[in-house]
Design an enzyme around this catalytic site. Structure first.
Site, PDB file in Angstrom:
ATOM      1  N   MET A  25      -5.641  36.927 -33.393  1.00 23.48           N
ATOM      2  CA  MET A  25      -6.028  36.120 -34.692  1.00 23.48           C
ATOM      3  C   MET A  25      -4.321  35.209 -35.518  1.00 23.48           C
ATOM      4  SD  MET A  25      -7.893  33.168 -34.392  1.00 23.48           S
ATOM      5  CE  MET A  25      -9.885  34.273 -34.039  1.00 23.48           C
ATOM      6  N   SER A  32     -15.704  32.174 -38.674  1.00 24.65           N
ATOM      7  CA  SER A  32     -16.756  31.367 -38.246  1.00 24.65           C
ATOM      8  C   SER A  32     -17.644  32.097 -38.251  1.00 24.65           C
ATOM      9  CB  SER A  32     -16.644  32.173 -36.083  1.00 24.65           C
ATOM     10  OG  SER A  32     -15.391  31.958 -36.439  1.00 24.65           O
ATOM     11  N   ALA A  86     -14.327   0.384 -20.230  1.00 28.16           N
ATOM     12  CA  ALA A  86     -14.960  -0.160 -21.002  1.00 28.16           C
ATOM     13  C   ALA A  86     -15.294   0.017 -22.555  1.00 28.16           C
ATOM     14  CB  ALA A  86     -16.645   0.669 -20.628  1.00 28.16           C
ATOM     15  N   GLU A 101     -14.418   8.585 -15.543  1.00 26.56           N
ATOM     16  CA  GLU A 101     -15.795   8.680 -16.504  1.00 26.56           C
ATOM     17  C   GLU A 101     -16.504   9.971 -16.287  1.00 26.56           C
ATOM     18  OE1 GLU A 101     -14.588   4.071 -15.047  1.00 26.56           O
ATOM     19  OE2 GLU A 101     -14.385   6.999 -14.924  1.00 26.56           O
ATOM     20  N   VAL A 158      -8.853  37.445 -42.288  1.00 27.06           N
ATOM     21  CA  VAL A 158      -9.057  38.930 -42.208  1.00 27.06           C
ATOM     22  C   VAL A 158     -10.275  38.678 -40.928  1.00 27.06           C
ATOM     23  CG1 VAL A 158      -7.368  38.934 -43.501  1.00 27.06           C
ATOM     24  CG2 VAL A 158     -10.127  38.915 -44.355  1.00 27.06           C
ATOM     25  N   VAL A 159      -9.836  40.331 -41.465  1.00 22.02           N
ATOM     26  CA  VAL A 159     -11.965  40.756 -40.775  1.00 22.02           C
ATOM     27  C   VAL A 159     -12.946  39.857 -41.378  1.00 22.02           C
ATOM     28  CG1 VAL A 159     -12.318  42.519 -42.841  1.00 22.02           C
ATOM     29  CG2 VAL A 159     -13.602  42.890 -40.028  1.00 22.02           C
ATOM     30  N   GLU A 160     -14.024  39.465 -40.343  1.00 20.95           N
ATOM     31  CA  GLU A 160     -15.529  38.628 -40.708  1.00 20.95           C
ATOM     32  C   GLU A 160     -15.899  39.621 -41.273  1.00 20.95           C
ATOM     33  OE1 GLU A 160     -16.474  34.838 -39.814  1.00 20.95           O
ATOM     34  OE2 GLU A 160     -14.902  35.829 -40.144  1.00 20.95           O
ATOM     35  N   ASP A 175     -15.685  12.435 -32.121  1.00 22.45           N
ATOM     36  CA  ASP A 175     -14.337  12.869 -31.869  1.00 22.45           C
ATOM     37  C   ASP A 175     -13.333  12.214 -32.110  1.00 22.45           C
ATOM     38  OD1 ASP A 175     -12.202  14.477 -31.154  1.00 22.45           O
ATOM     39  OD2 ASP A 175     -11.862  13.555 -29.752  1.00 22.45           O
ATOM     40  N   ASP A 219       0.332  41.400 -43.640  1.00 23.41           N
ATOM     41  CA  ASP A 219      -0.924  41.873 -43.054  1.00 23.41           C
ATOM     42  C   ASP A 219      -0.627  43.189 -43.942  1.00 23.41           C
ATOM     43  OD1 ASP A 219      -2.648  41.971 -40.250  1.00 23.41           O
ATOM     44  OD2 ASP A 219      -2.343  44.079 -41.472  1.00 23.41           O
ATOM     45  N   GLY A 253     -12.263   0.845 -16.382  1.00 25.13           N
ATOM     46  CA  GLY A 253     -12.640  -0.369 -15.636  1.00 25.13           C
ATOM     47  C   GLY A 253     -11.733  -0.755 -15.293  1.00 25.13           C
ATOM     48  N   GLU A 272     -10.438  -0.355 -12.572  1.00 24.95           N
ATOM     49  CA  GLU A 272     -11.146  -0.475 -11.603  1.00 24.95           C
ATOM     50  C   GLU A 272     -11.006  -2.367 -11.193  1.00 24.95           C
ATOM     51  OE1 GLU A 272     -15.457   1.287 -11.152  1.00 24.95           O
ATOM     52  OE2 GLU A 272     -14.479   1.013 -13.074  1.00 24.95           O
TER      53      GLU A 272
END
Length: 453
Positions: A325, A430, A69, A140, A401-403, A297, A344, A117, A120
């Site tokens: 990470m 984040s 659809a 669906e 690296v570290v937050e 999206d 690092d 659909g 279907e």
């Protein structure tokens, strides 16, 4: 030409057989939007009114068959009162029923993706001939709903309850070999032979070699399971599906309940059950959220495709901060064939990153998604370092690296001095504002946030 629209045409082929072709003008794929549904009804009426027609072959003029659809229409449609949704669903199903009830044999040539659909539509045909390169499915549930054009009615009557529950509740795409094994299609052929095979099937039905009415009949009747068999099939499935889907995704479990509720009814009553359940799901906040997520999206992918044409090539990447990470980010780059520097300040961090990348690559090998020699190549593409010596050739750097805002500011300012002026610097943060982190840079226009999933 028996019928000509902007999405569907019906024209004569040979020996009284006509081709009903889906080819939506102005679109790269076929989909069941309102205009296509109106033309489908008109096309079926044109076939009904032509007594010279002896058989119908359904085809697609696109690389796909029908992708389903038009989900962009869901936003407005799902705002309608529940009773209007039920009525609209039943009206649409009258068209599929009218096609299914044609007094001539029908066969579909599934050349590509036949989803929602689109599949279907295939199920409404008497015979389904599938290209070896095609896929079918009913996805669906990923939108918080379940099939609404007869999928919960026809599929369990074609491939059995257990298979239908698996297909509908998982929402996956099925390859041709699996579809044939389950009985969802009647034949699988090479793409070049697809249309001829569908025409040949209709010819056999016209000649009486195949009994198309007997083939059609199970889809019109109740499911052929006795009370005990039904209880075993449905109750076991409901327990398993509920455990897998959890309380926040009601569609899979509701699909099972709908199939069960409609099991002892013929097609018309079963479709009423489907329509009522579909409308209830369409009104949930879960469906609204998942439809919105899908549309966003899709829009993001559309924009990304546009920007991809303008983007520069990335021949060498880098990640700052190894560990788990950093190792995961290095894996993502290496597995795509792009060499990456993994920097690092500690040897222990570098080793942890290499171990993480090796673990992720090993999982791909174990699942058969990568050969051992390809794993070795990917690992060789990850170059550990404790200095900025080779950063002058890097096209993109991801900071991981570290937050800690102060640490990130210092690292970002430092790395900017060692990369070329047009290199992209990204942060995997984040919780910290990208705008705030950009304050440490002389070229903030080359800075962005980047996440990996």
């Amino acid at each position: 030409m028996i019928y000509e629209g902007k999405a569907i045409t019906v024209q004569a082929l040979e020996d009284g057989i006509v081709e009903l072709k889906f080819d939506l003008q102005g679109e790269s794929v076929n989909k069941f939007n309102r205009a296509t549904m109106a033309e489908f009804q008109a096309a079926v009426e044109a076939i009904q009114g032509d007594s010279s027609i002896k058989g119908v072959v359904v085809t697609s003029g696109k690389d796909v068959f029908i992708v389903g659809a038009d989900i962009t229409e869901f936003v407005g449609t799902f705002q309608l009162p529940e009773e209007d949704l039920v009525a609209g669903n039943l009206e649409a199903n009258k068209v599929f029923n009218a096609f299914e009830d044609l007094n001539v044999p029908t066969a579909v040539a599934i050349n590509g993706m036949a989803l929602g659909g689109g599949f279907e539509m295939c199920l409404a045909c008497d015979y389904r001939v599938m290209s070896s390169a095609a896929k079918v499915g009913l996805p669906e549930v990923k939108l918080g709903i379940y099939p609404g054009f007869g999928g919960t009615v026809r599929l369990p009557r074609v491939i059995g309850v257990d298979n239908a529950i698996e297909w509908i509740c998982a929402g996956g795409e099925q390859r041709a070999d699996k579809a044939l094994k389950a009985g969802a299609v009647d034949a699988v052929v090479e793409p070049a032979k697809l249309k001829d095979a569908a025409v040949a099937t209709v010819k056999r039905a016209i000649a009486g070699e195949l009994d198309f009415k007997a083939k059609r009949q199970p889809k019109l009747e109740k499911i052929k399971l006795n009370t005990i068999e039904q209880m075993m099939a449905f109750e076991t499935s409901k327990g398993f599906i509920a455990g897998q889907a959890g309380p926040n995704y009601p569609a899979p479990l509701e699909a099972v309940k709908t199939i069960q509720k409609a099991a002892n009814h013929g097609r018309e009553k079963a479709l009423e059950v489907e329509a009522a359940g579909f409308a209830k799901l369409a009104k949930t906040t879960v469906a609204q959220a998942l439809v919105g997520l899908f549309l966003n999206d899709t829009e993001l992918k559309r924009k990304a495709k546009h920007y991809d044409k303008q983007a520069s090539d990335v021949n060498l990447s880098a990640v700052l901060g190894a560990g788990i990470m950093g190792g995961g980010i290095a894996y993502q780059s290496a597995v795509k064939g792009t060499p990456i520097l993994m920097k690092d300040i500690r040897e222990e961090g570098i080793q942890l990153g290499l171990d993480e990348a090796s673990k992720l690559l090993g999982k791909r090998v174990a699942k058969g998604r990568m050969k051992p020699e390809q794993m070795a190549q990917a690992l060789n593409a990850i170059r550990p370092t404790m200095s900025y010596g080779d950063f002058g050739n890097v096209d993109i750097v991801v900071e991981a690296v570290v937050e800690n805002p102060k640490v990130k500011h210092a690292v970002l300012a430092e790395v900017e001095q060692h990369v070329k002026d047009d290199a992209i610097i990204a942060s995997n943060t984040s919780t910290i504002s990208i705008t705030y982190l950009a304050q440490a840079l002389k070229r903030p226009e080359n800075f962005c946030g980047m996440h990996f999933f």
